[in-house]
Design an enzyme around this catalytic site. Sequence first.
Site: not given
Ligand SMILES: Cc1cc2nc3c(=O)[nH]c(=O)nc-3n(C[C@H](O)[C@H](O)[C@H](O)COP(=O)(O)OP(=O)(O)OC[C@H]3O[C@@H](n4cnc5c(N)ncnc54)[C@H](O)[C@@H]3O)c2cc1C
Length: 461
Positions: A35, A437
């Site tokens: 996640g 409404h």
């Molecule tokens: C406090 C906070 C609140 C937020 N609120 C919102 C919101 O309300 N709405 C919204 O749209 N966005 C929000 N965001 C932003 C959102 O969380 C991110 O944009 C989103 O999670 C990005 O998704 P992603 O799949 O790119 O990466 P991530 O969710 O960062 O997932 C990447 C995954 O890759 C894994 N990983 C990394 N390197 C490796 C490796 N070498 N091998 C195996 N696994 C690896 C990590 O462990 C992680 O689980 C928020 C962020 C934060 C910090």
Amino acid sequence: MRLAVIGSGPGGYVAALKAAQMGAQVTVIEDSEVGGTCLNWGCIPTKTLIASTELLSRVRDLDKFGIDLSGSVLPNMAKIIERKNRVVDIQVKGIRALFKSWGIALKEGRASLSSPREVEVQLKSGGTETIQTDSVILATGSRPAIIPTCRFDGKNIISSNEAINLTEIPRSLVIVGAGVIGCEFACIFRELGTEVTMVEMADRAVSTEDHEVSELLEHEFKKKKIRLLTGAGVDRVEVMDDGVHTFLSDGKEFVAEKVLVSVGRAFNSEGIGLESAGVKKGSRGEITVNTKMETSVPGIYAIGDVTGGMLLAHVASSQGLVAVQNIMGAGEVMDYSVVPSAIFTSPEIASVGLRERQAEEKGLKIKTGHFQFRGLGKAHVMGEITGFIKIIAEEATDRVLGGHIVGPHASDLIHEIVVAMKNGLAVRDIAGAIHAHPTLSEGIREAAEDLHGQAIHTLRK
Ligand SMILES: Cc1cc2nc3c(=O)[nH]c(=O)nc-3n(C[C@H](O)[C@H](O)[C@H](O)COP(=O)(O)OP(=O)(O)OC[C@H]3O[C@@H](n4cnc5c(N)ncnc54)[C@H](O)[C@@H]3O)c2cc1C
């Protein structure tokens, strides 16, 4: 088609599910929690905390709704965090179940590319495994950015990762950065009773939003007694016996129990074998991609935060779907012209498309329509009358170019404007649609009508 997806955040897990649904043989590798940031440290945890603080605020207002409450209402932080953990756990288990039902192999460990068609995994359970694949999606996400003047110690100088798990309410908190994350935490902790001071380099809070949105939020911060210093740089942060001292460049100094640093995100592009595979990075450490989500190496795609664009969960997921379509031969491109964003402050903020000043800078001839929530019966029914809806349209064609909402349910309401923009609709199309409404959506129609000088519930100008 064999596909390896590195990272299971909203980018990686959505891509994996779509690819499996389209018939690919998918392996997901996750180093931490299924996640990713969104489910474990970002969107879901913060919004669960906000659900608790919003309820607290509503209960404090019970008297206004004619309900007597005997006894006190107090937040129990340990229980709030427990609930947050339960909500997160349900979502994480849900994704694991989806993986299982679609036959997706989940490898728990750290992945790196050893060549464009080979992923090496350091398994958490011990040992390594090499995965042969036809395509790779890099979805490794981001982490809190560190600035040399405020180094995290995880206890007194913290990032959002620790802020979502504080089981004791800090008496006082300095938040460095008044962007989306900083402002959401300011509202959470202020509602819990913390004395909050925010320090922001830019000249306003949430500086990427429309200027009127920032103005209203800053006004509300004042009412809540959240102290906001804009145009202010932090010189250094030091932990001392009486608390954490934040020294500003202009000589000001604040002492607080904790300092939360939320100054942006750093991209997880190191140690994942980009060099071995020949994948190019940009100057900020982001993985360079084109609109098909292809990296510089054929067969390797990158999506989500690690690509350094709009750091939003729904953008990561959409990029994942585009990458999978291309891997499976459908030839799709990302369209960033209509991407909504929401900020869960109190009041809530949501926006899509052009900000008014952006339109002016581009030399576009625009018209704007406004409507205040206080003009809506439903807002009074709910006791939430603060805020406005603003629609921006091209003067010549009446085409919707942007929408900005501050107020109750802004994050849900924005989607009417999103659909209008995505389909090239004009403001008259919104104004011409009957809205039920009493609803908050009537405000969208009124803002659309205002753009043509025809709003019904607006005083004569
Ligand atoms: C406090 C906070 C609140 C937020 N609120 C919102 C919101 O309300 N709405 C919204 O749209 N966005 C929000 N965001 C932003 C959102 O969380 C991110 O944009 C989103 O999670 C990005 O998704 P992603 O799949 O790119 O990466 P991530 O969710 O960062 O997932 C990447 C995954 O890759 C894994 N990983 C990394 N390197 C490796 C490796 N070498 N091998 C195996 N696994 C690896 C990590 O462990 C992680 O689980 C928020 C962020 C934060 C910090």
